[in-house]
Design a protein around this motif. Structure first.
Motif, mmCIF file in Angstrom:
data_model
loop_
_atom_site.group_PDB
_atom_site.id
_atom_site.type_symbol
_atom_site.label_atom_id
_atom_site.label_comp_id
_atom_site.label_asym_id
_atom_site.label_seq_id
_atom_site.Cartn_x
_atom_site.Cartn_y
_atom_site.Cartn_z
ATOM 1 N N ASP A 1 1.687 -1.283 7.370
ATOM 2 C CA ASP A 1 0.678 -2.132 6.773
ATOM 3 C C ASP A 1 -0.196 -1.469 6.060
ATOM 4 O O ASP A 1 -0.711 -1.808 4.601
ATOM 5 N N ALA A 2 -0.726 -0.249 6.289
ATOM 6 C CA ALA A 2 -1.647 0.733 5.501
ATOM 7 C C ALA A 2 -0.850 0.943 4.222
ATOM 8 O O ALA A 2 -1.455 0.990 3.005
ATOM 9 N N GLU B 1 -8.730 -2.868 -1.622
ATOM 10 C CA GLU B 1 -7.584 -2.849 -0.988
ATOM 11 C C GLU B 1 -7.295 -1.354 -0.100
ATOM 12 O O GLU B 1 -6.608 -1.115 0.984
ATOM 13 N N ALA B 2 -7.961 -0.392 -0.854
ATOM 14 C CA ALA B 2 -7.908 0.945 -0.262
ATOM 15 C C ALA B 2 -8.825 1.154 1.002
ATOM 16 O O ALA B 2 -8.504 1.759 2.104
ATOM 17 N N HIS B 3 -9.895 0.234 0.939
ATOM 18 C CA HIS B 3 -10.772 0.361 2.385
ATOM 19 C C HIS B 3 -9.893 -0.555 3.349
ATOM 20 O O HIS B 3 -9.807 0.028 4.519
ATOM 21 N N ARG B 4 -9.159 -1.486 2.993
ATOM 22 C CA ARG B 4 -8.277 -2.165 4.141
ATOM 23 C C ARG B 4 -7.243 -1.264 4.654
ATOM 24 O O ARG B 4 -6.915 -1.125 5.780
ATOM 25 N N ALA C 1 -0.499 -1.969 -2.813
ATOM 26 C CA ALA C 1 -1.572 -3.065 -3.784
ATOM 27 C C ALA C 1 -2.439 -2.369 -4.379
ATOM 28 O O ALA C 1 -2.928 -2.834 -5.411
ATOM 29 N N SER C 2 -3.259 -1.485 -3.848
ATOM 30 C CA SER C 2 -4.385 -0.713 -4.480
ATOM 31 C C SER C 2 -3.554 -0.106 -5.715
ATOM 32 O O SER C 2 -4.257 -0.061 -6.782
ATOM 33 N N ALA C 3 -2.820 0.776 -5.665
ATOM 34 C CA ALA C 3 -2.453 1.237 -6.676
ATOM 35 C C ALA C 3 -1.962 0.244 -7.916
ATOM 36 O O ALA C 3 -1.927 0.741 -9.105
ATOM 37 N N ALA C 4 -1.129 -0.693 -7.532
ATOM 38 C CA ALA C 4 -0.767 -1.617 -8.677
ATOM 39 C C ALA C 4 -2.129 -2.181 -9.358
ATOM 40 O O ALA C 4 -1.865 -2.486 -10.442
ATOM 41 N N LEU C 5 -3.051 -2.489 -8.564
ATOM 42 C CA LEU C 5 -4.255 -2.979 -9.127
ATOM 43 C C LEU C 5 -4.924 -2.186 -10.040
ATOM 44 O O LEU C 5 -5.275 -2.379 -11.089
#
Length: 319
Positions: free
Chosen positions: A295-296, A280-283, A302-306
């Motif tokens: 969107d970024a 997600e960080a790459h995205r 989302a990355s932080a939540a995961l």
């Protein structure tokens, strides 16, 4: 009061000195541990080289290099390869000389078995040895030689695939060798040659993932392949293609994560969560490059939540 201040100062100095001595002891212990670990890895590499030399000598000095002698040498190579590759310091510059000598011996063996590589067993042996040669050249920063060896492994596995069309394992391994060939070519700045290697690798592993019964390991390999494709687009300043690759990467990661959850693999779940967070960080990076700030930010959230889930799962462990 002056006396009290003096005692306080003396006490503070004593504490500081004690802390400094403890830190020095800890540093010495860490250094000694590091030296001991380095010595252990040097000895392991030297032992593996000697074992390989003996095995190859046995095959060479026989009146005729029999299949059994060469097969026994292959077993030694594969076992020691796994042992050496698992050593944390095997890629260190200090072990370059051992890696070079090891590559020479393994290449000699590979050249001896190549004429025998006509059935699944010998072709698989040839692929294993060629892939390891690619790894040795890669770690020695001989990137073009590494790509050539990885391609040799993929070619041998392509022949295995024709002999065993129903078995997905050779196709997955071929995809992995092509992925590594692409990585070596990227390191060598040969981007145009890397692209088709990555594309073939992605086609192979995606086809396996599309078949019934695909496991999380396969989706993980697919995600890693699409990450490298995205990395290549980033290097070539192709942001739209980079984003499409990272979106596919994230999709494969989500499926790999779902597999880890349904397979109830408690030890692997934190790793899957952390890998999904990285994707997600790459995205988010690709979206930022395209000036899609909102969107970024969502992708970074989302990355932080995961990542938070990964940390929580690692603390709690499996239920």
């Amino acid at each position: 009061l002056a006396l009290a201040v003096g005692f306080a100062a003396t006490g503070s100095l004593a504490l500081a000195l004690a802390r400094s001595e403890r830190e020095q002891r800890d540093a010495r212990t860490a250094a000694e541990t590091a030296r001991a670990e380095a010595d252990r890895e040097h000895k392991a590499a030297e032992t593996a080289s000697r074992k390989l030399s003996r095995a190859l000598a046995d095959a060479r000095t026989a009146q005729q290099a029999t299949d059994s002698a060469l097969s026994a040498a292959g077993v030694v190579i594969r076992e020691d390869v796994r042992t050496l590759a698992a050593l944390p310091g095997f890629t260190d510059p200090a072990l370059r000389g051992e890696r070079v000598r090891l590559a020479e011996r393994v290449r000699e063996y590979r050249d001896r078995i190549a004429p025998r590589a006509k059935d699944v067993e010998w072709l698989t042996n040839l692929a294993d040895v060629s892939h390891f040669l690619g790894y040795l050249e890669f770690t020695n920063d001989n990137q073009e030689d590494a790509a050539r060896e990885y391609r040799s492994a993929a070619d041998a596995l392509a022949r295995v695939c024709k002999l065993t069309p129903a078995d997905p394992e050779p196709r997955a391994r071929r995809a992995y060798s092509l992925l590594n060939a692409g990585n070596a070519l990227v390191n060598a700045k040969r981007f145009d040659e890397a692209a088709p290697e990555y594309r073939t690798a992605a086609d192979l592993i995606d086809a396996i993932c599309a078949a019934p019964g695909a496991t999380g390991v396969r989706f993980k390999q697919a995600a890693e392949t699409w990450h490298q494709i995205g990395h290549l687009h980033r290097l070539r300043d192709q942001p739209a293609e980079w984003l499409r690759a990272t979106e596919t990467e994230c999709a494969r990661r989500r499926t790999a994560l779902a597999c880890a959850e349904t397979e109830q693999n408690g030890s692997y779940l934190p790793v899957s969560l952390a890998q999904a967070a990285a994707s997600e960080a790459h995205r988010a990076d690709a979206l930022t490059r395209l000036n899609r700030g909102d969107d970024a930010r969502k992708a970074r959230d989302a990355s932080a939540a995961l990542l938070a889930r990964a940390r929580g799962t690692a603390v709690r462990g499996p239920n």
